[in-house]
Every structure is written in structure tokens, then in C-alpha cells.
Design a protein around this motif. Structure first.
Motif, mmCIF file in Angstrom:
data_model
loop_
_atom_site.group_PDB
_atom_site.id
_atom_site.type_symbol
_atom_site.label_atom_id
_atom_site.label_comp_id
_atom_site.label_asym_id
_atom_site.label_seq_id
_atom_site.Cartn_x
_atom_site.Cartn_y
_atom_site.Cartn_z
ATOM 1 N N ARG A 100 -4.501 5.063 -5.003
ATOM 2 C CA ARG A 100 -5.068 3.759 -4.650
ATOM 3 C C ARG A 100 -4.517 2.630 -5.516
ATOM 4 N NH1 ARG A 100 -10.057 3.495 -1.767
ATOM 5 N NH2 ARG A 100 -10.547 1.644 -3.005
ATOM 6 N N SER A 101 -4.233 2.917 -6.787
ATOM 7 C CA SER A 101 -3.708 1.883 -7.684
ATOM 8 C C SER A 101 -2.195 1.706 -7.543
ATOM 9 C CB SER A 101 -4.036 2.232 -9.136
ATOM 10 O OG SER A 101 -3.303 3.374 -9.560
ATOM 11 N N GLY A 102 -1.534 2.699 -6.926
ATOM 12 C CA GLY A 102 -0.078 2.651 -6.801
ATOM 13 C C GLY A 102 0.663 3.289 -7.953
ATOM 14 N N ARG A 103 -0.057 3.777 -8.975
ATOM 15 C CA ARG A 103 0.607 4.363 -10.134
ATOM 16 C C ARG A 103 1.459 5.578 -9.764
ATOM 17 N NH1 ARG A 103 -4.389 3.076 -12.667
ATOM 18 N NH2 ARG A 103 -5.193 5.179 -12.245
ATOM 19 N N LEU A 104 1.061 6.278 -8.698
ATOM 20 C CA LEU A 104 1.778 7.481 -8.301
ATOM 21 C C LEU A 104 3.160 7.172 -7.737
ATOM 22 C CD1 LEU A 104 0.442 10.320 -8.525
ATOM 23 C CD2 LEU A 104 0.378 10.351 -6.033
ATOM 24 N N PHE A 105 3.409 5.920 -7.380
ATOM 25 C CA PHE A 105 4.653 5.552 -6.711
ATOM 26 C C PHE A 105 5.584 4.727 -7.598
ATOM 27 C CE2 PHE A 105 1.100 5.631 -3.655
ATOM 28 C CZ PHE A 105 1.462 6.788 -2.966
ATOM 29 N N ASN A 115 9.612 -1.447 -14.379
ATOM 30 C CA ASN A 115 8.979 -0.537 -13.422
ATOM 31 C C ASN A 115 9.784 -0.486 -12.133
ATOM 32 O OD1 ASN A 115 6.767 0.187 -15.051
ATOM 33 N ND2 ASN A 115 5.673 -1.680 -14.485
ATOM 34 N N ASN A 116 9.908 0.706 -11.579
ATOM 35 C CA ASN A 116 10.646 0.936 -10.347
ATOM 36 C C ASN A 116 9.781 1.683 -9.353
ATOM 37 O OD1 ASN A 116 13.879 0.554 -10.919
ATOM 38 N ND2 ASN A 116 12.796 1.177 -12.768
ATOM 39 N N LEU A 117 9.934 1.356 -8.068
ATOM 40 C CA LEU A 117 9.319 2.162 -7.027
ATOM 41 C C LEU A 117 10.086 3.469 -6.892
ATOM 42 C CD1 LEU A 117 8.556 -0.426 -4.203
ATOM 43 C CD2 LEU A 117 6.884 0.870 -5.532
ATOM 44 N N ILE A 118 9.368 4.559 -6.712
ATOM 45 C CA ILE A 118 10.022 5.860 -6.584
ATOM 46 C C ILE A 118 10.799 5.949 -5.275
ATOM 47 C CG2 ILE A 118 9.564 8.326 -6.275
ATOM 48 C CD1 ILE A 118 7.382 8.040 -8.408
ATOM 49 N N GLY A 119 10.229 5.457 -4.180
ATOM 50 C CA GLY A 119 10.961 5.381 -2.923
ATOM 51 C C GLY A 119 11.349 6.708 -2.327
ATOM 52 N N GLU A 152 -2.870 0.764 1.573
ATOM 53 C CA GLU A 152 -3.799 0.035 2.437
ATOM 54 C C GLU A 152 -4.520 0.985 3.383
ATOM 55 O OE1 GLU A 152 -3.844 -3.883 5.302
ATOM 56 O OE2 GLU A 152 -2.192 -2.461 5.546
ATOM 57 N N LYS A 153 -3.781 1.935 3.998
ATOM 58 C CA LYS A 153 -4.417 2.893 4.901
ATOM 59 C C LYS A 153 -5.492 3.690 4.176
ATOM 60 C CE LYS A 153 -1.981 2.212 8.694
ATOM 61 N NZ LYS A 153 -2.600 1.589 9.883
ATOM 62 N N VAL A 154 -5.185 4.154 2.978
ATOM 63 C CA VAL A 154 -6.148 4.940 2.207
ATOM 64 C C VAL A 154 -7.406 4.121 1.938
ATOM 65 C CG1 VAL A 154 -6.565 6.059 -0.017
ATOM 66 C CG2 VAL A 154 -4.411 6.446 1.181
ATOM 67 N N LYS A 155 -7.243 2.857 1.572
ATOM 68 C CA LYS A 155 -8.401 1.999 1.295
ATOM 69 C C LYS A 155 -9.231 1.770 2.560
ATOM 70 C CE LYS A 155 -6.532 -0.519 -2.686
ATOM 71 N NZ LYS A 155 -6.125 -1.848 -3.204
ATOM 72 N N ILE A 156 -8.569 1.594 3.696
ATOM 73 C CA ILE A 156 -9.282 1.401 4.956
ATOM 74 C C ILE A 156 -10.096 2.648 5.295
ATOM 75 C CG2 ILE A 156 -8.986 1.184 7.459
ATOM 76 C CD1 ILE A 156 -6.555 -0.636 6.862
ATOM 77 N N PHE A 157 -9.469 3.809 5.219
ATOM 78 C CA PHE A 157 -10.163 5.050 5.553
ATOM 79 C C PHE A 157 -11.289 5.345 4.564
ATOM 80 C CE2 PHE A 157 -5.900 6.485 7.485
ATOM 81 C CZ PHE A 157 -6.237 5.952 8.721
ATOM 82 N N ASP A 158 -11.053 5.092 3.284
ATOM 83 C CA ASP A 158 -12.082 5.348 2.279
ATOM 84 C C ASP A 158 -13.299 4.435 2.466
ATOM 85 O OD1 ASP A 158 -10.540 7.305 1.190
ATOM 86 O OD2 ASP A 158 -10.037 6.245 -0.656
ATOM 87 N N ILE A 164 2.102 7.174 10.241
ATOM 88 C CA ILE A 164 3.376 7.001 9.542
ATOM 89 C C ILE A 164 3.381 5.585 8.975
ATOM 90 C CG2 ILE A 164 5.891 6.985 9.713
ATOM 91 C CD1 ILE A 164 5.718 8.753 12.131
ATOM 92 N N VAL A 165 3.838 5.440 7.739
ATOM 93 C CA VAL A 165 3.948 4.110 7.129
ATOM 94 C C VAL A 165 5.335 3.951 6.520
ATOM 95 C CG1 VAL A 165 1.475 3.864 6.688
ATOM 96 C CG2 VAL A 165 2.930 4.939 4.965
ATOM 97 N N ASP A 166 5.707 2.680 6.291
ATOM 98 C CA ASP A 166 7.050 2.372 5.824
ATOM 99 C C ASP A 166 7.158 2.137 4.326
ATOM 100 O OD1 ASP A 166 8.141 2.439 8.430
ATOM 101 O OD2 ASP A 166 7.406 0.415 8.810
ATOM 102 N N SER A 167 6.028 1.975 3.652
ATOM 103 C CA SER A 167 6.086 1.656 2.230
ATOM 104 C C SER A 167 4.854 2.194 1.519
ATOM 105 C CB SER A 167 6.154 0.137 2.024
ATOM 106 O OG SER A 167 4.917 -0.471 2.387
ATOM 107 N N ALA A 168 4.949 2.257 0.187
ATOM 108 C CA ALA A 168 3.804 2.686 -0.614
ATOM 109 C C ALA A 168 2.638 1.719 -0.430
ATOM 110 C CB ALA A 168 4.194 2.778 -2.088
ATOM 111 N N GLY A 169 2.937 0.417 -0.304
ATOM 112 C CA GLY A 169 1.882 -0.561 -0.092
ATOM 113 C C GLY A 169 1.133 -0.321 1.208
ATOM 114 N N ASP A 170 1.870 0.045 2.267
ATOM 115 C CA ASP A 170 1.233 0.347 3.547
ATOM 116 C C ASP A 170 0.349 1.585 3.423
ATOM 117 O OD1 ASP A 170 2.549 -1.782 4.714
ATOM 118 O OD2 ASP A 170 4.166 -0.554 5.528
#
Length: 207
Positions: free
Chosen positions: A39-44, A54-58, A110-116, A101-107
Motif C-alpha cells: 500500500r505504501s509502495g515500498r515493495l516496488f 530511489n528507483n522503481l523496480i519495474g 490504487e486497486k488495492v486501496k479500492i478493494f480494501d 491487469i495494471v500498467d504501473s505500481a501506482g495503478d
């Protein structure tokens, strides 16, 4: 269970390389402590040991919530999506899941937050689309943040001039969009299976 592997990545800022522990999937039912990092994005994100940037893992990533029956697949090139989609079809082993399916970590976040929050992502995309129309502004990247308060106010945000701007909308907008969806069951049908539900997907229904 979470799938973790060591990969050599290059920093987008200085070009230095580093061996990074990268998650390719997380099951938050088995590893609930990782939900906060998703949720925080730290995993990515990884920090370059050479320049500190800081770099996105991608890399492709699968998020799995077996309790809520949600799966979100971060996969920008859709490689292997047909094989994965079979699992979520009418006869698939995971046909009772909501799969995206999503295109980015940000997407994905957002999906996780919506579902949660117990919300429907199809309805939420309609909410965002209607909000953009009502604002009458050239806004890009409008995202769901949270739903708070006794009246269920929905917080949305978008980037502007390097900062995040906040928008609060009433839950009645969500309810109105949900009613539109109920009156148009063909839209719901098109959202079944493994689908990319985003702004472009929902725009076709408002033309």
C-alpha cells in the motif's frame, strides 16, 4: 506465499548496479505483514547504494488477496496474459475472483486501496470520470486515496506542479455511479475475468 528473488538492477540516475531482493508475487493472506509495504509502495522501490536515489523496480508482480478474492497483476507488456486469463474465465479455478491487469505500481496500489475499502473498482473509475467532467479541468492521474468519515467521503488526488492536490467527494456520487452500472449490466459483464479497468476503459461508455 511471497515469491522473492535476487536480481541485479541498474540505477536510472547514476547507472550503478546493485543486487536487489525483488518480490514477484505476494499473498497477503499468508504474509499479511507485506500489505503495508504494498500500500505504501515500498515493495516496488529500491535505493541505489552508490548515489542514494530511489528507483522503481519495474518488474512483473502479482498481488493476491485470498480473503477478499482479488488478484492484481502488474504486467506492462501482457506477456503470458492469455494463459493467466484462463484461470479467471467461467470455467477457471479462480472464476470467483476479481482479477485486474495494471500498467504501473501506482495503478496496483490504487486497486488495492479500492478493494480494501470495500469498493468496486469499476464504479470508482466511473466516479473519477464524472468528477473530471464536473471539474472541467485538464487533469491527469486522478487517483483514489481513501474513504473516511461517517458520511463516507471519498478522497481523490492528482499531481499538479510537483504537489498532490486533494479532492473530496460525497459517497452519493459513488452510489449514483453504482446505480448506472446496475442499469447497464453489459458494462459489468465486460468487467468480468482478467481485465484492465482504467480511465480509457470506462471512457467508451460515456461517449
Amino acid at each position: 506465499m511471497a515469491l522473492l528473488s535476487s536480481q541485479t538492477l541498474s540505477c536510472a540516475h547514476c547507472g550503478g548496479t546493485a543486487t536487489v531482493e525483488v518480490y514477484s508475487s505476494v499473498n497477503v493472506g499468508e504474509d499479511p505483514e507485506l500489505l503495508a509495504d504494498v500500500r505504501s509502495g515500498r515493495l516496488f522501490v529500491w535505493q541505489c547504494p552508490h548515489c542514494g536515489c530511489n528507483n522503481l523496480i519495474g518488474r512483473p508482480f502479482m498481488y493476491h488477496d485470498p480473503v477478499g478474492k482479488h488478484m492484481v497483476w502488474l504486467c506492462t507488456d501482457d506477456a503470458g496474459s492469455d494463459a493467466v486469463a484462463e484461470m479467471f474465465g467461467p470455467q477457471g479455478a479462480l472464476s470467483d475472483y476479481t482479477a485486474r491487469i495494471v500498467d504501473s505500481a501506482g495503478d496496483l496500489i490504487e486497486k488495492v486501496k479500492i478493494f480494501d475499502a470495500g469498493l468496486d473498482d469499476v464504479v470508482m473509475e466511473m466516479v473519477k470520470h464524472v468528477t473530471l467532467i464536473e471539474m472541467g479541468r485538464d487533469i491527469k492521474g486522478l487517483r483514489f486515496l481513501s474513504m473516511d468519515g461517517a458520511d463516507g467521503e471519498i478522497a481523490l488526488a492528482y499531481p499538479k506542479d510537483g504537489d498532490m492536490q486533494m479532492i473530496g467527494i460525497g459517497f452519493n456520487v459513488y452510489e449514483d455511479c453504482a446505480a448506472i452500472l446496475r442499469r447497464n449490466p453489459h458494462i459489468r459483464q465486460m468487467a468480468t475475468g482478467l481485465v484492465r479497468i482504467n480511465e480509457g476503459w470506462v471512457e467508451r461508455f460515456f461517449e
